[in-house]
Design a protein around this motif. Structure first.
Motif, PDB file in Angstrom:
ATOM      1  N   ILE A 152       8.406  40.167  -6.262  1.00  0.00           N
ATOM      2  CA  ILE A 152       7.760  39.141  -7.094  1.00  0.00           C
ATOM      3  C   ILE A 152       7.164  39.903  -8.282  1.00  0.00           C
ATOM      4  CG2 ILE A 152       5.985  37.341  -7.176  1.00  0.00           C
ATOM      5  CD1 ILE A 152       6.291  37.015  -4.142  1.00  0.00           C
TER       6      ILE A 152
ATOM      7  N   TRP B 140       5.145  39.072 -16.011  1.00  0.00           N
ATOM      8  CA  TRP B 140       5.802  38.821 -17.303  1.00  0.00           C
ATOM      9  C   TRP B 140       5.648  39.979 -18.276  1.00  0.00           C
ATOM     10  CZ3 TRP B 140       1.993  39.508 -20.746  1.00  0.00           C
ATOM     11  CH2 TRP B 140       0.689  39.262 -20.314  1.00  0.00           C
TER      12      TRP B 140
ATOM     13  N   MET C  43       9.735  45.993 -14.359  1.00  0.00           N
ATOM     14  CA  MET C  43       9.052  45.696 -13.098  1.00  0.00           C
ATOM     15  C   MET C  43      10.043  45.223 -12.036  1.00  0.00           C
ATOM     16  SD  MET C  43       6.002  46.661 -13.620  1.00  0.00           S
ATOM     17  CE  MET C  43       6.703  47.854 -14.729  1.00  0.00           C
TER      18      MET C  43
ATOM     19  N   PRO D  37      11.216  36.311 -10.598  1.00  0.00           N
ATOM     20  CA  PRO D  37      10.542  36.785 -11.815  1.00  0.00           C
ATOM     21  C   PRO D  37       9.426  35.833 -12.230  1.00  0.00           C
ATOM     22  CG  PRO D  37      12.699  35.843 -12.343  1.00  0.00           C
ATOM     23  CD  PRO D  37      12.502  35.666 -10.864  1.00  0.00           C
TER      24      PRO D  37
ATOM     25  N   ALA E 130       6.227  29.109  -7.909  1.00  0.00           N
ATOM     26  CA  ALA E 130       5.789  30.378  -7.301  1.00  0.00           C
ATOM     27  C   ALA E 130       5.300  30.188  -5.860  1.00  0.00           C
ATOM     28  CB  ALA E 130       4.676  30.996  -8.140  1.00  0.00           C
ATOM     29  N   LYS E 131       4.529  29.120  -5.648  1.00  0.00           N
ATOM     30  CA  LYS E 131       3.959  28.947  -4.301  1.00  0.00           C
ATOM     31  C   LYS E 131       5.052  28.642  -3.279  1.00  0.00           C
ATOM     32  CE  LYS E 131      -0.769  27.870  -5.227  1.00  0.00           C
ATOM     33  NZ  LYS E 131      -1.546  26.889  -5.973  1.00  0.00           N
TER      34      LYS E 131
ATOM     35  N   GLY F 279       7.261  31.860  -2.922  1.00  0.00           N
ATOM     36  CA  GLY F 279       6.485  32.884  -2.201  1.00  0.00           C
ATOM     37  C   GLY F 279       6.278  32.482  -0.747  1.00  0.00           C
TER      38      GLY F 279
ATOM     39  N   GLY G 277       1.594  42.308 -10.002  1.00  0.00           N
ATOM     40  CA  GLY G 277       0.899  41.191 -10.640  1.00  0.00           C
ATOM     41  C   GLY G 277      -0.596  41.366 -10.505  1.00  0.00           C
TER      42      GLY G 277
ATOM     43  N   ILE H  82      -3.871  36.966  -2.124  1.00  0.00           N
ATOM     44  CA  ILE H  82      -3.297  35.784  -1.455  1.00  0.00           C
ATOM     45  C   ILE H  82      -2.048  36.209  -0.668  1.00  0.00           C
ATOM     46  CG2 ILE H  82      -2.156  33.543  -1.859  1.00  0.00           C
ATOM     47  CD1 ILE H  82      -3.878  33.273  -4.406  1.00  0.00           C
ATOM     48  N   LEU H  83      -1.218  37.038  -1.308  1.00  0.00           N
ATOM     49  CA  LEU H  83       0.034  37.453  -0.660  1.00  0.00           C
ATOM     50  C   LEU H  83      -0.256  38.317   0.574  1.00  0.00           C
ATOM     51  CD1 LEU H  83       2.418  38.221  -3.666  1.00  0.00           C
ATOM     52  CD2 LEU H  83       1.828  36.028  -2.632  1.00  0.00           C
TER      53      LEU H  83
ATOM     54  N   GLU I  53       1.334  46.315  -6.447  1.00  0.00           N
ATOM     55  CA  GLU I  53       1.024  46.984  -7.726  1.00  0.00           C
ATOM     56  C   GLU I  53       0.184  45.981  -8.505  1.00  0.00           C
ATOM     57  OE1 GLU I  53       1.907  49.998  -8.720  1.00  0.00           O
ATOM     58  OE2 GLU I  53       3.380  50.545  -7.211  1.00  0.00           O
TER      59      GLU I  53
ATOM     60  N   LEU J 177      -6.153  52.176 -10.753  1.00  0.00           N
ATOM     61  CA  LEU J 177      -4.736  52.390 -11.075  1.00  0.00           C
ATOM     62  C   LEU J 177      -4.576  53.651 -11.922  1.00  0.00           C
ATOM     63  CD1 LEU J 177      -1.895  51.288 -10.670  1.00  0.00           C
ATOM     64  CD2 LEU J 177      -2.228  49.814 -12.653  1.00  0.00           C
TER      65      LEU J 177
HETATM   66  P1  NAP Z   1       0.287  37.006 -11.641  1.00  0.00           P
HETATM   67  O1  NAP Z   1      -0.280  35.762 -12.176  1.00  0.00           O
HETATM   68  O2  NAP Z   1      -0.328  37.609 -10.445  1.00  0.00           O
HETATM   69  O3  NAP Z   1       1.838  36.710 -11.392  1.00  0.00           O
HETATM   70  C1  NAP Z   1       2.724  37.693 -10.941  1.00  0.00           C
HETATM   71  C2  NAP Z   1       3.869  37.043 -10.203  1.00  0.00           C
HETATM   72  O4  NAP Z   1       3.364  36.403  -9.028  1.00  0.00           O
HETATM   73  C3  NAP Z   1       4.585  35.953 -11.004  1.00  0.00           C
HETATM   74  O5  NAP Z   1       5.957  36.005 -10.705  1.00  0.00           O
HETATM   75  C4  NAP Z   1       3.956  34.693 -10.450  1.00  0.00           C
HETATM   76  O6  NAP Z   1       4.765  33.556 -10.572  1.00  0.00           O
HETATM   77  C5  NAP Z   1       3.814  35.066  -8.989  1.00  0.00           C
HETATM   78  N1  NAP Z   1       2.847  34.254  -8.240  1.00  0.00           N
HETATM   79  C6  NAP Z   1       1.713  33.680  -8.687  1.00  0.00           C
HETATM   80  N2  NAP Z   1       1.106  33.023  -7.679  1.00  0.00           N
HETATM   81  C7  NAP Z   1       1.880  33.174  -6.570  1.00  0.00           C
HETATM   82  C8  NAP Z   1       1.798  32.717  -5.220  1.00  0.00           C
HETATM   83  N3  NAP Z   1       0.778  31.975  -4.794  1.00  0.00           N
HETATM   84  N4  NAP Z   1       2.787  33.065  -4.358  1.00  0.00           N
HETATM   85  C9  NAP Z   1       3.823  33.816  -4.780  1.00  0.00           C
HETATM   86  N5  NAP Z   1       3.950  34.273  -6.043  1.00  0.00           N
HETATM   87  C10 NAP Z   1       2.990  33.970  -6.928  1.00  0.00           C
HETATM   88  O7  NAP Z   1       0.293  38.178 -12.730  1.00  0.00           O
HETATM   89  P2  NAP Z   1       0.789  38.110 -14.227  1.00  0.00           P
HETATM   90  O8  NAP Z   1      -0.212  37.365 -15.018  1.00  0.00           O
HETATM   91  O9  NAP Z   1       2.220  37.709 -14.296  1.00  0.00           O
HETATM   92  O10 NAP Z   1       0.772  39.667 -14.612  1.00  0.00           O
HETATM   93  C11 NAP Z   1      -0.348  40.302 -15.092  1.00  0.00           C
HETATM   94  C12 NAP Z   1      -1.025  41.113 -14.004  1.00  0.00           C
HETATM   95  O11 NAP Z   1      -0.090  42.039 -13.442  1.00  0.00           O
HETATM   96  C13 NAP Z   1      -2.160  41.966 -14.514  1.00  0.00           C
HETATM   97  O12 NAP Z   1      -3.242  41.896 -13.632  1.00  0.00           O
HETATM   98  C14 NAP Z   1      -1.571  43.362 -14.532  1.00  0.00           C
HETATM   99  O13 NAP Z   1      -2.542  44.389 -14.468  1.00  0.00           O
HETATM  100  C15 NAP Z   1      -0.677  43.326 -13.355  1.00  0.00           C
HETATM  101  N6  NAP Z   1       0.359  44.368 -13.440  1.00  0.00           N
HETATM  102  C16 NAP Z   1       0.300  45.422 -12.581  1.00  0.00           C
HETATM  103  C17 NAP Z   1       1.237  46.438 -12.654  1.00  0.00           C
HETATM  104  C18 NAP Z   1       1.187  47.604 -11.712  1.00  0.00           C
HETATM  105  O14 NAP Z   1       2.191  48.308 -11.625  1.00  0.00           O
HETATM  106  N7  NAP Z   1       0.104  47.827 -11.006  1.00  0.00           N
HETATM  107  C19 NAP Z   1       2.257  46.359 -13.603  1.00  0.00           C
HETATM  108  C20 NAP Z   1       2.308  45.258 -14.475  1.00  0.00           C
HETATM  109  C21 NAP Z   1       1.342  44.263 -14.358  1.00  0.00           C
HETATM  110  P3  NAP Z   1       4.609  32.517 -11.808  1.00  0.00           P
HETATM  111  O15 NAP Z   1       4.821  33.327 -13.033  1.00  0.00           O
HETATM  112  O16 NAP Z   1       5.721  31.554 -11.565  1.00  0.00           O
HETATM  113  O17 NAP Z   1       3.256  31.947 -11.705  1.00  0.00           O
END
Ligand code: NAP
Length: 478
Positions: free
Chosen positions: A145, A148, A154, A173, A205-206, A209, A225, A232-233, A247, A410
């Protein structure tokens, strides 16, 4: 542009026929539609991955590696097309998008080779009548999962190692950036990846997932993410005790000691802070500069920031593109207003940039805030925007304590020319990744990942491969 999902080697729409809109963040125009899939399509994708697993995992690592290398080569061949697609859906400057495609391909290419080195062991036994063997076997069906902010890398950071180890995968994605994922699926089929090894499901997503964690065939999930969704996951994974890698978010300190090469530190701060308009998990969130050089550092950094052109990612010379959506813009504005209200000085920027009609109101000027304090939002939450907060410090002990005072762990950065301090501080920083005189530490060969609420598991390097294997121990009576 109409797009489809990849399930069992077939390009399909959602069962309901529903679609989600993909918008260009720079203009808010709808540029494509993607299937709005849910649990049922995800179940089929998981089952295709399960069907493909025995055939794929039985191939030799060399044969799998050949397919992966063809995929990496195809990505590089199509680098320009893929980069333009990424800029269209994600907004980042074209130069960065080209860089991300090369970086994404490097994970596939590196895993193709490293898959040949998944050695087991013969362990000396305590009994003359026994031999002990350890085998590294593929985990099985896996799911990814992804967010963006890096729509291709990723995915490949997970997909490359998974496939190289003999696993199959279902990828979900982010809603905002399905196009890069779908383009990768097309190239994977062209490279000869068997049907079902790589499946792509976009949509709810929900529901997606939920099915990933409910289905017993899924043996591992890798998530990149936010920390909020990661938590939650983690609860969902308890249902089947599904193996996880998380991550998650970061809040990187960036420390400049009095003996640092200031030009290198300014260049590093610029690179880590403004890449992807500050929307990266490892970008500097708190910049600590020794009191003796702070004034000079602020002068040089703000000077360098004046040269950063803000605009749509496909325009010539643009270094800072749009934020992903209106919520992101609201968050950046709130962080800057909060900091100003609590006494930080805006050295430069501190305002949105209006590009006029035809453009979304999602551009924000590169901003330098002097004098941030612990209670400000910028000190505690990821800003995820082009905002660099700076403050001074006096001693190494004090700055290490401030740097570590975060629930995240991180990446951390520091600049010094003192070799003893370099080792001391690298060891003391409570982070999974430390950039010592280096602001761009991420590479396919190195184990990327965090500690504390930034998650667990590693991506890249030998450790990233091991995430997709299970160690089996064979006790052999002779
Ligand atoms: P996000 O809101 O957590 O979403 C990430 C992914 O999870 C998306 O595909 C999203 O789907 C999905 N998702 C959301 N709710 C879900 C659920 N209840 N069950 C299953 N999947 C679910 O994060 P984001 O806004 O896309 O990304 C930004 C975050 O990612 C930042 O906090 C950043 O620091 C972090 N990040 C971390 C790394 C690392 O390597 N540590 C790298 C890059 C980014 P939808 O898009 O369809 O909602």
């Amino acid at each position: 542009m109409q797009t489809r999902n990849l399930i069992g080697g077939e390009w399909v729409g959602a069962d309901s026929g529903r679609e989600i809109q993909v918008r260009n963040p720079a203009t808010d125009e709808v540029v494509a539609m993607a299937p709005d899939c849910g649990a049922e399509e995800t179940r089929r994708a998981i089952e295709s991955a399960a069907q493909a697993l025995p055939g794929w995992s039985r191939q030799t690592a060399g044969d799998r590696g050949r397919v992966l290398r063809r995929l990496a080569d195809a990505m590089l061949r199509d680098q320009e097309r893929l980069a333009r697609l990424m800029t269209l859906e994600q907004g980042k400057p074209l130069g960065e998008a080209r860089g991300e495609i090369a970086y994404a391909a490097s994970f596939i290419d590196w895993a193709a080779e490293e898959g040949k080195r998944l050695y087991g062991e013969v362990v000396p036994s305590s009994s003359p009548g026994k031999r002990i063997l350890t085998l590294r076997q593929p985990v099985g069906v896996t799911a990814a999962i992804t967010p963006w902010n890096f729509p291709a890398a990723m995915i490949t950071r997970k997909l490359g190692p998974a496939l190289a180890c003999g696993c199959t995968m279902v990828v979900k994605p982010a809603e905002q950036t399905p196009l890069s994922a779908i383009a990768l699926g097309e190239l994977a089929l062209e490279a000869g990846l068997p049907a079902g090894c790589f499946n792509i499901v976009t949509g709810d997503a929900k529901a997606i997932g939920g099915e990933i964690f409910r289905h017993p065939a899924v043996r591992k999930v890798s998530f990149t993410g936010s920390t909020e969704v990661g938590k939650i996951l983690m609860k969902m994974a308890s249902e089947n005790v599904t193996r996880l890698s998380l991550e998650l978010g970061g809040h990187a300190p960036f420390i400049v000691f009095e003996d640092a090469d200031l030009d290198a530190a300014v260049e590093g701060a610029l690179a880590t802070k403004f890449r992807n308009a500050g929307q990266t998990c490892i970008c500097a969130n708190r910049i600590y500069v020794h009191a003796g050089v702070k004034e000079e550092f602020v002068r040089r950094l703000s000077g360098a920031m004046e040269g950063l052109k803000v605009g749509p990612g496909d325009a010539e010379g643009v270094r800072v593109g749009p934020l992903i959506d209106d919520d992101a813009m609201r968050k950046v504005r709130a962080h800057v207003e909060d900091a100003q209200g609590r006494g930080a000085r805006v050295v430069c920027g501190g305002r949105p940039v209006d590009l006029g009609s035809g453009f979304a109101k999602r551009f924000y000027a590169p901003t330098l805030l002097d004098g941030f304090t612990d209670e400000m939002l910028v000190s505690r939450e990821e800003t995820f925007g082009p905002v660099a907060p700076v403050r001074s410090f006096e001693t190494e002990e004090e700055v290490v304590r401030m740097a570590n005072d975060s629930p995240f762990g991180l990446a951390a950065y520091f600049y010094t020319r003192d070799a003893s301090r370099l080792m001391r501080v690298a060891e003391a920083l409570d982070y999974g990744i430390v950039g010592a005189n280096d602001a761009l530490p991420s590479t396919a060969q190195a184990p990327f990942g965090g500690v504390k609420q930034s998650g667990f598991g590693r991506e890249g390097g030998r450790q990233g491969m091991q995430e997709y294997t299970t160690v089996k121990y064979v006790s052999w009576g002779i």
